[in-house]
Motif scaffolding. Structure first.
Motif, PDB file in Angstrom:
ATOM      1  N   LYS A  71       0.859  -1.195   0.000  1.00  0.00           N
ATOM      2  CA  LYS A  71       0.000   0.000   0.000  1.00  0.00           C
ATOM      3  C   LYS A  71       0.893   1.242   0.000  1.00  0.00           C
ATOM      4  O   LYS A  71       2.003   1.210   0.549  1.00  0.00           O
ATOM      5  N   PRO A  72       0.428   2.342  -0.612  1.00  0.00           N
ATOM      6  CA  PRO A  72       1.210   3.587  -0.520  1.00  0.00           C
ATOM      7  C   PRO A  72       0.970   4.179   0.870  1.00  0.00           C
ATOM      8  O   PRO A  72       0.159   5.065   1.053  1.00  0.00           O
ATOM      9  N   CYS A  73       1.685   3.644   1.852  1.00  0.00           N
ATOM     10  CA  CYS A  73       1.376   3.944   3.250  1.00  0.00           C
ATOM     11  C   CYS A  73       1.390   5.457   3.508  1.00  0.00           C
ATOM     12  O   CYS A  73       2.344   6.145   3.148  1.00  0.00           O
ATOM     13  N   MET A  74       0.342   5.951   4.116  1.00  0.00           N
ATOM     14  CA  MET A  74       0.148   7.377   4.402  1.00  0.00           C
ATOM     15  C   MET A  74       0.209   8.233   3.125  1.00  0.00           C
ATOM     16  O   MET A  74       0.361   9.439   3.201  1.00  0.00           O
ATOM     17  N   GLY A  75       0.092   7.609   1.974  1.00  0.00           N
ATOM     18  CA  GLY A  75       0.202   8.369   0.723  1.00  0.00           C
ATOM     19  C   GLY A  75       1.624   8.857   0.486  1.00  0.00           C
ATOM     20  O   GLY A  75       1.854   9.793  -0.280  1.00  0.00           O
ATOM     21  N   GLY A  76       2.564   8.172   1.129  1.00  0.00           N
ATOM     22  CA  GLY A  76       3.965   8.587   1.052  1.00  0.00           C
ATOM     23  C   GLY A  76       4.364   9.274   2.355  1.00  0.00           C
ATOM     24  O   GLY A  76       3.611  10.066   2.897  1.00  0.00           O
ATOM     25  N   TRP A  77       5.534   8.925   2.814  1.00  0.00           N
ATOM     26  CA  TRP A  77       6.046   9.442   4.105  1.00  0.00           C
ATOM     27  C   TRP A  77       6.188  10.961   4.056  1.00  0.00           C
ATOM     28  O   TRP A  77       6.824  11.495   3.147  1.00  0.00           O
ATOM     29  N   GLY A  78       5.608  11.645   5.021  1.00  0.00           N
ATOM     30  CA  GLY A  78       5.770  13.102   5.094  1.00  0.00           C
ATOM     31  C   GLY A  78       5.241  13.813   3.870  1.00  0.00           C
ATOM     32  O   GLY A  78       5.774  14.837   3.453  1.00  0.00           O
ATOM     33  N   ARG A  79       4.211  13.282   3.271  1.00  0.00           N
ATOM     34  CA  ARG A  79       3.724  13.829   2.016  1.00  0.00           C
ATOM     35  C   ARG A  79       2.337  14.450   2.150  1.00  0.00           C
ATOM     36  O   ARG A  79       2.062  15.491   1.567  1.00  0.00           O
ATOM     37  N   GLY A  80       1.450  13.802   2.905  1.00  0.00           N
ATOM     38  CA  GLY A  80       0.088  14.325   2.952  1.00  0.00           C
ATOM     39  C   GLY A  80      -0.496  14.484   4.343  1.00  0.00           C
ATOM     40  O   GLY A  80      -1.417  15.268   4.543  1.00  0.00           O
TER      41      GLY A  80
ATOM     42  N   LYS B 273       5.563  21.457  21.691  1.00  0.00           N
ATOM     43  CA  LYS B 273       5.911  22.353  22.803  1.00  0.00           C
ATOM     44  C   LYS B 273       7.235  23.085  22.529  1.00  0.00           C
ATOM     45  O   LYS B 273       7.513  24.111  23.116  1.00  0.00           O
ATOM     46  N   ASP B 274       8.059  22.492  21.634  1.00  0.00           N
ATOM     47  CA  ASP B 274       9.396  23.054  21.400  1.00  0.00           C
ATOM     48  C   ASP B 274       9.554  23.723  20.036  1.00  0.00           C
ATOM     49  O   ASP B 274      10.457  24.535  19.848  1.00  0.00           O
ATOM     50  N   ARG B 275       8.726  23.330  19.084  1.00  0.00           N
ATOM     51  CA  ARG B 275       8.995  23.743  17.701  1.00  0.00           C
ATOM     52  C   ARG B 275       7.673  23.963  16.973  1.00  0.00           C
ATOM     53  O   ARG B 275       6.700  23.286  17.246  1.00  0.00           O
ATOM     54  N   ARG B 276       7.659  24.907  16.037  1.00  0.00           N
ATOM     55  CA  ARG B 276       6.436  25.184  15.268  1.00  0.00           C
ATOM     56  C   ARG B 276       6.114  24.003  14.356  1.00  0.00           C
ATOM     57  O   ARG B 276       7.012  23.359  13.791  1.00  0.00           O
ATOM     58  N   LEU B 277       4.829  23.783  14.174  1.00  0.00           N
ATOM     59  CA  LEU B 277       4.354  22.663  13.350  1.00  0.00           C
ATOM     60  C   LEU B 277       4.913  22.729  11.922  1.00  0.00           C
ATOM     61  O   LEU B 277       5.345  21.724  11.351  1.00  0.00           O
ATOM     62  N   ALA B 278       4.898  23.930  11.342  1.00  0.00           N
ATOM     63  CA  ALA B 278       5.366  24.096   9.954  1.00  0.00           C
ATOM     64  C   ALA B 278       6.848  23.734   9.836  1.00  0.00           C
ATOM     65  O   ALA B 278       7.266  23.087   8.869  1.00  0.00           O
ATOM     66  N   ASP B 279       7.626  24.140  10.842  1.00  0.00           N
ATOM     67  CA  ASP B 279       9.059  23.860  10.840  1.00  0.00           C
ATOM     68  C   ASP B 279       9.290  22.355  10.965  1.00  0.00           C
ATOM     69  O   ASP B 279      10.160  21.780  10.291  1.00  0.00           O
ATOM     70  N   ILE B 280       8.497  21.713  11.819  1.00  0.00           N
ATOM     71  CA  ILE B 280       8.628  20.258  11.990  1.00  0.00           C
ATOM     72  C   ILE B 280       8.297  19.552  10.675  1.00  0.00           C
ATOM     73  O   ILE B 280       9.007  18.655  10.232  1.00  0.00           O
ATOM     74  N   TRP B 281       7.210  19.993  10.053  1.00  0.00           N
ATOM     75  CA  TRP B 281       6.784  19.361   8.793  1.00  0.00           C
ATOM     76  C   TRP B 281       7.858  19.492   7.717  1.00  0.00           C
ATOM     77  O   TRP B 281       8.198  18.528   7.041  1.00  0.00           O
ATOM     78  N   LEU B 282       8.405  20.698   7.595  1.00  0.00           N
ATOM     79  CA  LEU B 282       9.362  20.946   6.518  1.00  0.00           C
ATOM     80  C   LEU B 282      10.751  20.403   6.823  1.00  0.00           C
ATOM     81  O   LEU B 282      11.405  19.849   5.951  1.00  0.00           O
ATOM     82  N   ASN B 283      11.189  20.563   8.073  1.00  0.00           N
ATOM     83  CA  ASN B 283      12.595  20.303   8.383  1.00  0.00           C
ATOM     84  C   ASN B 283      12.851  19.224   9.421  1.00  0.00           C
ATOM     85  O   ASN B 283      13.998  18.852   9.644  1.00  0.00           O
ATOM     86  N   GLY B 284      11.802  18.767  10.077  1.00  0.00           N
ATOM     87  CA  GLY B 284      11.994  17.775  11.141  1.00  0.00           C
ATOM     88  C   GLY B 284      12.697  16.530  10.612  1.00  0.00           C
ATOM     89  O   GLY B 284      12.398  16.052   9.517  1.00  0.00           O
ATOM     90  N   GLN B 285      13.625  16.013  11.427  1.00  0.00           N
ATOM     91  CA  GLN B 285      14.436  14.870  10.983  1.00  0.00           C
ATOM     92  C   GLN B 285      13.560  13.669  10.633  1.00  0.00           C
ATOM     93  O   GLN B 285      13.777  13.000   9.631  1.00  0.00           O
ATOM     94  N   ALA B 286      12.540  13.410  11.460  1.00  0.00           N
ATOM     95  CA  ALA B 286      11.685  12.236  11.225  1.00  0.00           C
ATOM     96  C   ALA B 286      10.932  12.356   9.902  1.00  0.00           C
ATOM     97  O   ALA B 286      10.694  11.359   9.219  1.00  0.00           O
ATOM     98  N   PHE B 287      10.553  13.575   9.547  1.00  0.00           N
ATOM     99  CA  PHE B 287       9.813  13.763   8.300  1.00  0.00           C
ATOM    100  C   PHE B 287      10.735  13.670   7.078  1.00  0.00           C
ATOM    101  O   PHE B 287      10.356  13.159   6.035  1.00  0.00           O
ATOM    102  N   GLN B 288      11.960  14.184   7.237  1.00  0.00           N
ATOM    103  CA  GLN B 288      12.911  14.195   6.116  1.00  0.00           C
ATOM    104  C   GLN B 288      13.470  12.805   5.808  1.00  0.00           C
ATOM    105  O   GLN B 288      13.789  12.501   4.666  1.00  0.00           O
ATOM    106  N   LYS B 289      13.559  11.997   6.851  1.00  0.00           N
ATOM    107  CA  LYS B 289      14.292  10.725   6.745  1.00  0.00           C
ATOM    108  C   LYS B 289      13.799   9.840   5.575  1.00  0.00           C
ATOM    109  O   LYS B 289      14.608   9.324   4.808  1.00  0.00           O
TER     110      LYS B 289
END
Lengths: 101, 386
Positions: free
Chosen positions: B252-261, B289-305
């Motif tokens: 399956k295209p899990c989550m429609g692709g990692w960090g994609r949708g 609590k530590d970081r803005r949602l947009a920053d996490i989405w764009l630059n967070g290590q878990a999303f980029q990996k």
């Protein structure tokens, strides 16, 4: 509510007066620069002609009237536009996006 | 008209600027508390405690940030989201921010007044889960008494209040034979949509896989039942059919692709690419609590990996389906092959595929399935399912 008693497929005809139910939202998304239809756990990206049709789904205007207007605006044959409009609205009705009374 | 669905279904379109694209949906796990103990719960085995949950203000801020980021739909989930007394305050802010609000509930803790209030505050849609339409079986699966009667009542309220209703039916060995009755139940309830969701085996479901896995014949039969019902109920009820990937040939295209949708926020505020991603080692999960949602989405290590396709190895790397299924599910690759960057074992090209299918076939063929390990906050212990 009365709708559950009449749970059969609604067929879209030229005299139908389609409307968007309250939980379906046609919204312009300024960030992405496009329109969306927001539905339960679904997001649709309508093409330009679908947007024009959906904007006219006010529950008072008939499918025929919508098609007549579009045929004029797009300078296209009415029968063709009417057939396309019906088929598009039927698909949306089947998906629960519009109610065609 | 193109259809993009944030949760279950994904259009097979190549990615365009995947990394810069804003997510469509956010799954807000408001709490891990739940009165039900379903053995296939998608929550992690280590559940967040009540005293670690985000505050009302913190959740409200997440809602505002989500809208700013371009998220269109918010899925209020859990655990059971209605056990949070401030659900109204969160819904109100989400609706005001322009988010399409979806309540994912087991229903048993709802009252009619509360539902009415939530509607007034802008709640758009209710997804009500059921365990089975057989009382005794529903009780056995959820370890909760008289749940079905309560769910029937909640479904009725939703329709009386003229709100759209989805019935969510997780399907597995114990209820798959009841599928026709489950579909009938959804029609009776006035649902506009049903999710026939075969269990996906992560977290609690993976722990209980041998007790839950249906046979291949059962799955094929259920697909036929859904196909027939879909045709019969066209224009009445929309179907979403989630297939069990153990019997699939392509992942399956899990989550429609990692960090994609989509993105997921846990009760404590950790932001995940998917609800199971904490099972993948080496990922750094930022907290709202530590970081803005947009920053996490764009630059967070878990999303980029694992975003996009550059992390891929063979056979994914040169696969024509790379941008269609994104190599399937990272968590399943991790759980079954020990490396999240491997192709999902559900893919026939995976060297682990045979063993993967064999596990499902072997477990589903057992005459007596093992007892459930029920989803509980405290240390788990096995309880006989019979």
């Amino acid at each position: 509510m009365s709708t559950d008693a009449t749970r059969t497929r609604v067929m879209v005809v030229p005299a139908s007066k389609p409307a968007l139910p309250p939980h379906i939202k046609l919204r312009h998304d300024p960030g992405r620069g496009r329109w969306h239809v927001l539905a339960p756990e679904r997001v649709f990206e309508p093409d330009p002609i679908s947007i024009e049709i959906l904007k006219r789904c006010d529950g008072a205007t008939s499918v025929e009237e919508i098609a007549t207007e579009l045929a004029k605006d797009y300078n296209a044959p009415l029968q063709e536009i009417l057939a396309d409009t019906i088929s598009m609205l039927q698909e949306l009705s089947d998906k629960g996006v519009i109610k065609a009374a | 008209m193109n259809e993009i669905a944030p949760m279950e279904q994904f259009s097979e379109k190549p990615v365009v600027e995947a990394c810069a694209r804003a997510p469509v949906g956010l799954l807000a796990e408001l709490t891990h508390r739940c009165p039900l103990q379903c053995p296939y719960c998608s929550n992690p085995l280590e559940l967040d405690r009540v005293n670690s949950e985000l505050t009302t203000e913190q959740w409200q801020d997440v809602m505002r940030q989500a809208a700013d980021l371009g998220i269109l739909q918010i899925h209020l989930s859990g655990g059971e989201p209605t056990v949070r007394k401030d659900l109204e305050d969160i819904v109100e802010v989400a609706a005001k921010a322009g988010l399409y609000t979806n309540l994912i509930t087991a229903g048993v803790t709802l009252t009619r007044d509360r539902l009415k209030r939530l509607k007034e505050l802008g709640l758009d849609h209710v997804q009500l889960s059921i365990q089975d339409v057989d009382d005794a079986n529903a009780e056995k699966i959820s370890a909760y008494k008289n749940g079905l009667a309560k769910k029937r009542e909640v479904g009725k309220w939703v329709r009386e209040l003229e709100m759209p209703l989805t019935i969510n039916a997780p399907i597995h060995r114990l209820n798959i034979e009841n599928l026709p009755n489950i579909i009938d139940f959804a029609v009776e309830m006035g649902a506009g949509r049903i999710e026939v969701a075969n269990i996906q085996y992560y977290a609690w479901a993976l722990k209980n896989r041998a007790a839950l896995m249906p046979t291949r014949a059962q799955v094929l039969k259920s697909a036929e039942i859904v196909e027939e019902a879909k045709q019969r109920l066209k224009g009445v009820m929309v179907f979403d059919f989630v297939v069990p990937d153990y019997y699939a040939k392509t992942p399956k295209p899990c989550m429609g692709g990692w960090g994609r949708g989509v993105m997921n926020v846990t009760p404590q505020g950790r932001v995940l690419p998917c609800h199971a991603s904490e099972s993948v080692p080496g990922l750094v999960f930022d907290n709202v609590k530590d970081r803005r949602l947009a920053d996490i989405w764009l630059n967070g290590q878990a999303f980029q990996k694992y975003r996009g396709t550059s992390w891929m190895k063979e056979p994914c790397k040169s696969c024509p389906r790379a941008e269609l299924d994104f190599g399937g599910c990272r968590c399943q690759a991790m759980a079954f092959t020990g490396d999240a960057a491997n192709t999902d074992p559900a893919c026939k090209l995976s060297p682990y595929h045979e063993a993967f299918v064999a596990a499902a076939e072997r477990e589903s063929a057992e005459a007596t399935p093992p007892p459930f390990v029920y989803r509980r906050m405290s240390p788990t212990k096995a309880t006989p399912a019979e």
